[in-house]
Structures are given as structure tokens and as C-alpha cells.
Write an enzyme that holds these catalytic residues in place. Structure first.
Site, PDB file in Angstrom:
ATOM      1  CG  HIS A 219     -12.214 -10.883  11.295  1.00 62.59           C
ATOM      2  ND1 HIS A 219     -11.340 -11.448  11.455  1.00 62.59           N
ATOM      3  CD2 HIS A 219     -12.390 -10.199  10.300  1.00 62.59           C
ATOM      4  CE1 HIS A 219     -10.257 -10.937  10.618  1.00 62.59           C
ATOM      5  NE2 HIS A 219     -11.099  -9.891   9.807  1.00 62.59           N
TER       6      HIS A 219
ATOM      7  NE  ARG B 243      -5.239  -9.983  10.795  1.00 60.42           N
ATOM      8  CZ  ARG B 243      -6.239  -9.550   9.870  1.00 60.42           C
ATOM      9  NH1 ARG B 243      -7.224  -8.910  10.371  1.00 60.42           N
ATOM     10  NH2 ARG B 243      -5.966 -10.013   8.636  1.00 60.42           N
TER      11      ARG B 243
HETATM   12  N1  LIG Z   1     -11.791  -6.580  10.886  1.00 66.10           N
HETATM   13  C1  LIG Z   1     -11.662  -6.397   9.532  1.00 66.10           C
HETATM   14  O1  LIG Z   1     -12.612  -6.979   8.937  1.00 66.10           O
HETATM   15  C2  LIG Z   1     -10.658  -6.194   8.789  1.00 66.10           C
HETATM   16  C3  LIG Z   1     -10.575  -5.793   7.547  1.00 66.10           C
HETATM   17  C4  LIG Z   1      -9.547  -5.588   6.770  1.00 66.10           C
HETATM   18  C5  LIG Z   1      -8.253  -5.451   7.298  1.00 66.10           C
HETATM   19  N2  LIG Z   1      -8.248  -5.452   8.665  1.00 66.10           N
HETATM   20  C6  LIG Z   1      -6.827  -5.270   9.316  1.00 66.10           C
HETATM   21  O2  LIG Z   1      -6.547  -3.795   9.142  1.00 66.10           O
HETATM   22  C7  LIG Z   1      -5.183  -3.690   8.963  1.00 66.10           C
HETATM   23  C8  LIG Z   1      -4.832  -2.311   8.341  1.00 66.10           C
HETATM   24  O3  LIG Z   1      -5.280  -2.338   6.808  1.00 66.10           O
HETATM   25  P1  LIG Z   1      -4.718  -1.306   5.925  1.00 66.10           P
HETATM   26  O4  LIG Z   1      -5.083  -1.769   4.614  1.00 66.10           O
HETATM   27  O5  LIG Z   1      -5.061   0.092   6.547  1.00 66.10           O
HETATM   28  O6  LIG Z   1      -3.135  -1.284   6.140  1.00 66.10           O
HETATM   29  P2  LIG Z   1      -1.994  -0.283   5.533  1.00 66.10           P
HETATM   30  O7  LIG Z   1      -2.597   0.777   4.406  1.00 66.10           O
HETATM   31  O8  LIG Z   1      -0.803  -1.061   5.354  1.00 66.10           O
HETATM   32  O9  LIG Z   1      -1.875   0.589   6.767  1.00 66.10           O
HETATM   33  C9  LIG Z   1      -1.165   0.576   8.047  1.00 66.10           C
HETATM   34  C10 LIG Z   1      -0.995   1.866   8.965  1.00 66.10           C
HETATM   35  O10 LIG Z   1      -0.384   1.311  10.105  1.00 66.10           O
HETATM   36  C11 LIG Z   1       0.745   1.988  10.413  1.00 66.10           C
HETATM   37  N3  LIG Z   1       1.728   1.355  11.048  1.00 66.10           N
HETATM   38  C12 LIG Z   1       2.116  -0.079  10.736  1.00 66.10           C
HETATM   39  N4  LIG Z   1       3.207  -0.573  11.651  1.00 66.10           N
HETATM   40  C13 LIG Z   1       3.157   0.421  12.350  1.00 66.10           C
HETATM   41  C14 LIG Z   1       4.152   0.535  13.570  1.00 66.10           C
HETATM   42  N5  LIG Z   1       5.095  -0.168  13.780  1.00 66.10           N
HETATM   43  N6  LIG Z   1       4.098   1.989  14.194  1.00 66.10           N
HETATM   44  C15 LIG Z   1       3.114   2.691  13.674  1.00 66.10           C
HETATM   45  N7  LIG Z   1       2.448   2.803  12.738  1.00 66.10           N
HETATM   46  C16 LIG Z   1       2.585   1.624  11.914  1.00 66.10           C
HETATM   47  C17 LIG Z   1       1.216   2.328   8.780  1.00 66.10           C
HETATM   48  O11 LIG Z   1       2.013   3.393   8.889  1.00 66.10           O
HETATM   49  P3  LIG Z   1       2.572   4.066   7.562  1.00 66.10           P
HETATM   50  O12 LIG Z   1       1.554   4.823   6.998  1.00 66.10           O
HETATM   51  O13 LIG Z   1       3.938   4.906   8.173  1.00 66.10           O
HETATM   52  O14 LIG Z   1       3.035   2.863   6.900  1.00 66.10           O
HETATM   53  C18 LIG Z   1      -0.086   2.697   8.225  1.00 66.10           C
HETATM   54  O15 LIG Z   1      -0.537   4.126   8.749  1.00 66.10           O
HETATM   55  C19 LIG Z   1      -4.839  -4.831   8.183  1.00 66.10           C
HETATM   56  O16 LIG Z   1      -3.428  -5.179   8.138  1.00 66.10           O
HETATM   57  C20 LIG Z   1      -5.610  -5.847   8.894  1.00 66.10           C
HETATM   58  O17 LIG Z   1      -5.003  -6.713   9.808  1.00 66.10           O
HETATM   59  C21 LIG Z   1      -9.180  -6.137   9.330  1.00 66.10           C
END
Ligand SMILES: NC(=O)c1ccc[n+]([C@@H]2O[C@H](COP(=O)([O-])OP(=O)(O)OC[C@H]3O[C@@H](n4cnc5c(N)ncnc54)[C@H](OP(=O)(O)O)[C@@H]3O)[C@@H](O)[C@H]2O)c1
Length: 315
Positions: A278, A230
């Protein structure tokens, strides 16, 4: 009576999801009463809402019977702004198509920066036989902030390619071949070591502008950044300052504070920035439908949903 499932994504996606949700339910052997237009159903009867923040449903209050809100996106910050009912599980999208697409994008841009492909594409037309070998992947450190569904998969793939991969998350994790770290101190250390830094954190109160001026100043000289998460994770003035001062080699940016990125944004024309609109990854209707139906099937069996959002953490 089969559960009532309502698709509340964008209208132009209805045909694809009608087909794939129907196929996936048949393959899983579960009956659903599927409605593709929320306006044609009494909201008080709906069991599962397949949801996107850019779809037609903005107000959850009439949906009084919901068992689950199944988000079509991995990011949920836009849904939380709509105040979904706190007692109804909100489920993030985790599906193979989204994950595999993100792996392609991240691995592609990591390899591009690792090999400095841009140098050969953009160097001046004057012929120069300048020999400068890139290091092996094993001698290159890639840092990934956020090693959940997407970041963890990218970390694993980059590690199996041979990169030294450091992953950072909130809670401790174990991913084969990846040096997993957690905690505030580990964040600064990871940023200071990463020659290529990948952002795959969700946007929450705790992660907003996490890559601030102080941390950007800690990035190694000539480091590259890939933001596929993001825009709000970054202090953009500080990033532009570091790129202008040639302290950082390149930033691959896929996400922005404002989308579409305004036409006068300096990122568009910056020689050290790649703008992608994006497109790092996207939820694919076929694989996403299988994931949605698998979640509904779990719930019908009395098992909890997977990937439920923790409202206090904000992801
Ligand atoms: N550009 C694009 O096309 C696109 C597409 C899809 C998604 N995205 C973005 O990618 C993001 C991640 O997706 P995901 O499915 O991988 O999410 P996810 O499975 O919830 O993984 C989030 C990761 O971030 C860590 N995290 C969250 N808050 C944190 C903090 N305060 N300090 C340290 N680590 C933290 C989490 O730690 P824990 O493992 O300890 O919980 C986890 O490892 C989405 O939220 C979205 O914004 C972008």
C-alpha cells in the site's frame, strides 16, 4: 475569532502537519486556531476536523458545530463506517503530492509490463540472444477503471507518453488523448481490450468485486493487472486461478482485503504477482496542508468545498 481547526490524524504526523498547516495558512493570509490533539479541545467548539480513520477520533457525536470534515485520504469508505454527521460536508483529499505519487507508481508499472522488464531481470542465467522487440506504446492498450483525480491524471500522462488509453468512469468524461467511456457495457469492452488494466476506482457497493471471475475471464491472454485502489475490487480466487493457468502475465498488487497482507497469503510468493505494501501513493503533509487550507479559505469566503463526498454514491 479565527475558526478552530483540529488535526485528528495519527499522533506521529502532528509535528509535520503543525508546521505545514501553519505555513500554508500564513501564505494564504487566513487566521486559524490550530489544535494538534483533539483531546485538548472542547469538541463542541470545533469548526473543521482534519481527519484520518486511523487517528484518535472514532465518534463524531460530540462535534456538534462542525462546518467540514477534511479527510486526509482519497479513500473515504473507512470514514463512512464511522457514521459522520450527514449534514456536515465530508471532503476527500485531492492534492498534488498524492496525485504525482500515483502517476509515478502507475506509469512505472505500466512501462515495466509494457517492456516486459521482468523477463530480462528474472530469465535463466543461460545466455540466450533472443531478440523479441516490444511494441511501441502507441500499439499497446492500457485500460484505467476510475478516471477521477488519480486515474484521470494517470490516464492523461500515459496518453501523452503515447499509449492508447481507455478510461472508464460512472459519468461521461473528456480527457485529452484518452478514449473515455462510461456505462456497464463499456466496462466489459474496456476489460476485453486492455492489455494492461489499472484499477483506480473507489470502494463502494457498486464497485465491490467489480473485477469478478466473469470479467477476469474476459481479459486478453497475457494481460497484466495493476491494482492501486482497494483490494475488495477483485475476486482474488478468480485472479489467482487465471494467473496459475498462465492466462494472465502478471498482477501488480498494492492493496488487499486485509492489510497488512497476512504472511501466508499466496500473493507473497506467487511468481506472477508483485506485492507492494500500500505504497502506490500517500498524502504528503506539505501539499496536503495547502489543499486543506485552500478548502477552509473557500468555505470562509462562502464558496462550497471541492471534492465533497456524495453519501448516496459512497465516494
Ligand atoms: N494505493 C494507494 O496508495 C492509494 C492512494 C490513494 C487513493 N487510493 C484509492 O484510489 C481511489 C480513487 O481515488 P480518486 O481520488 O481518484 O477518486 P475519485 O476522484 O473520486 O475518482 C473515482 C473515479 O471512479 C469512478 N467511479 C466510481 N464509482 C464508479 C462506478 N460505480 N462505476 C464506474 N466508475 C465509477 C468515478 O466516476 P465519475 O468520474 O463519473 O464520478 C471517478 O472517475 C480511492 O478511492 C482510494 O481507494 C489508493
Amino acid at each position: 475569532m479565527p475558526p478552530i481547526v483540529v488535526f485528528a490524524g495519527r499522533a506521529e504526523q502532528r509535528d509535520a502537519y503543525r508546521k505545514h498547516l501553519t505555513d500554508a495558512a500564513a501564505a494564504a493570509g487566513i487566521g486559524i486556531a490550530l489544535h494538534m490533539d483533539p483531546d485538548t479541545v472542547d469538541p463542541g467548539t470545533v469548526d473543521y476536523l482534519v481527519y484520518a480513520a486511523n487517528g484518535p477520533v472514532r465518534d463524531f457525536t460530540p462535534y456538534t458545530k462542525l462546518s467540514g470534515i477534511l479527510n486526509l485520504w482519497a479513500g473515504i469508505e473507512a470514514v463512512l463506517e464511522r457514521n459522520p454527521p450527514a449534514d456536515v460536508p465530508l471532503v476527500r483529499m485531492v492534492e498534488d503530492g498524492l496525485t504525482l505519487g500515483m502517476i509515478d507508481y502507475v506509469v512505472g508499472h505500466v512501462l515495466r509490463h509494457h517492456l516486459d522488464v521482468d523477463h530480462f531481470i528474472h530469465s535463466s542465467p543461460i545466455a540466450e540472444w533472443e531478440v523479441d522487440y516490444p511494441p511501441l506504446a502507441r500499439d499497446r492498450t492500457v485500460g484505467i477503471l476510475g478516471i477521477g483525480a488519480l486515474g484521470g491524471a494517470c490516464a492523461g500522462r500515459l496518453a501523452s507518453h503515447g499509449f492508447r488509453v481507455i478510461g472508464w468512469s460512472r459519468s461521461p468524461k473528456e480527457i485529452p488523448g484518452v478514449e473515455c467511456r462510461s456505462g456497464a457495457e463499456a466496462l466489459d469492452k474496456t476489460i476485453a481490450e486492455a492489455e494492461i488494466l489499472v484499477l483506480l476506482l473507489p470502494l463502494t457497493d457498486a464497485t465491490q468485486r467489480i473485477l469478478n471471475a466473469r470479467r477476469i475471464a474476459q481479459m486478453p491472454l497475457d494481460a497484466c493487472l495493476i491494482n492501486a485502489a482497494r483490494g475488495q475490487l477483485i475476486d482474488h480466487q478468480a485472479l489467482l486461478g487465471a494467473l496459475n493457468a498462465e492466462l494472465l502475465r502478471h498482477a501488480t498488487m498494492d492493496v488487499y482485503d486485509v492489510e497488512p497482507l497476512p504472511s501466508d497469503d499466496p500473493y507473497w510468493t506467487h511468481p506472477r504477482v508483485t506485492v507492494t505494501p500500500h505504497i502506490a501513493s500517500v498524502t504528503r503533509p506539505e501539499t496536503a496542508s495547502q489543499s486543506i487550507i485552500a478548502q477552509i479559505a473557500r468555505h470562509r469566503r462562502g464558496e462550497p468545498f471541492l471534492h465533497v463526498v456524495d453519501r448516496t454514491r459512497g465516494y
